[in-house]
Design an enzyme around this catalytic site. Structure first.
Site, short mmCIF file in Angstrom:
data_model
loop_
_atom_site.label_atom_id
_atom_site.label_comp_id
_atom_site.label_asym_id
_atom_site.label_seq_id
_atom_site.Cartn_x
_atom_site.Cartn_y
_atom_site.Cartn_z
CE1 TYR A 151 -20.59 3.67 -107.24
CE2 TYR A 151 -20.44 6.04 -107.69
CZ TYR A 151 -19.96 4.75 -107.85
OH TYR A 151 -18.83 4.55 -108.61
CE LYS A 173 -16.97 4.36 -105.79
NZ LYS A 173 -15.78 3.49 -105.94
#
Length: 215
Positions: free
Chosen positions: A120, A124
């Site tokens: 994650y 990002k």
């Protein structure tokens, strides 16, 4: 959506893989799966009058270790959090470039700058970098690109977290305020401010876990 309408938007496309209906004729349901190239192209054709594109798609993971994620989790995060928003921005770039004072808003995370959430965080961080590239490439066409960094937002995606959360309505208001002020970046909470400040710090200061591992 409500904030956009309150600020004078004549129409808002409410996109989702399975759109819901709305009681306001100014809100137009739009089917969109950012991991599907055909769906992205259909959205571009259905919404040729877009002047503000908000990239808000996101997938989370069940564990924080990049070595413990399943292969499916890794692929899903890369497709949803990075490639999807990037391909959507690329597809809408000609639409936005043809308009006056158009805007692209990419939703990042404080985890773009703090790698404690495995894939994650990685996706990002990749989106943050791509947003910087898009900002430079779209600027000559008059497209203003804004990156938004925030920690937990009080949505179902963050329901599991006990930490303080940003009110979605407050976040949207702050983002639109930043757009109107011509800002390029929104640090929506103190955690994001600290995470960005940490970029200039020694790596051992950002990740004290390294010292503990060597003790």
């Amino acid at each position: 959506m409500h904030e956009a309408l309150a600020r004078g938007a004549a129409k808002v496309y409410a996109s989702a893989r399975t759109p819901r209906t709305w009681d306001d004729e100014r809100v137009v349901p739009l089917t969109l799966d950012v991991t599907d190239a055909a769906s992205i192209q259909a959205a571009v054709e259905a919404a040729p009058d877009v002047t503000v594109l908000i990239n808000n798609a996101g997938a989370s993971v069940s564990s924080t270790g990049i070595l413990t994620h399943t292969e499916e989790e890794i692929r899903r995060n890369v497709e949803t959090n990075f490639l999807g928003p990037l391909f959507l921005a690329r597809a809408f770039a000609p639409v936005l470039s043809a308009k006056d004072e158009s805007v692209l808003i990419d939703m990042h995370s404080l985890l773009s700058w703090y790698a404690v959430a495995g894939i994650y965080s990685a996706t990002k961080a990749a989106l943050w970098s791509a947003t910087n590239s898009l900002r430079l490439e779209l600027a000559p066409a008059g497209v203003h690109v804004v990156g938004v960094h925030v920690g937990y937002v009080d949505t179902p995606m963050a329901a599991y977290a006990p930490e303080p959360k940003v009110d979605p309505a407050v976040l949207v208001r702050d983002v639109f305020d930043a757009v109107q002020a011509g800002q390029y970046e929104v640090l929506a909470d103190e955690g994001s401010v600290q995470a960005k400040a940490g970029l200039s710090a020694p790596i051992e200061a950002v990740y004290p876990q390294l010292k503990a591992a060597r003790a």
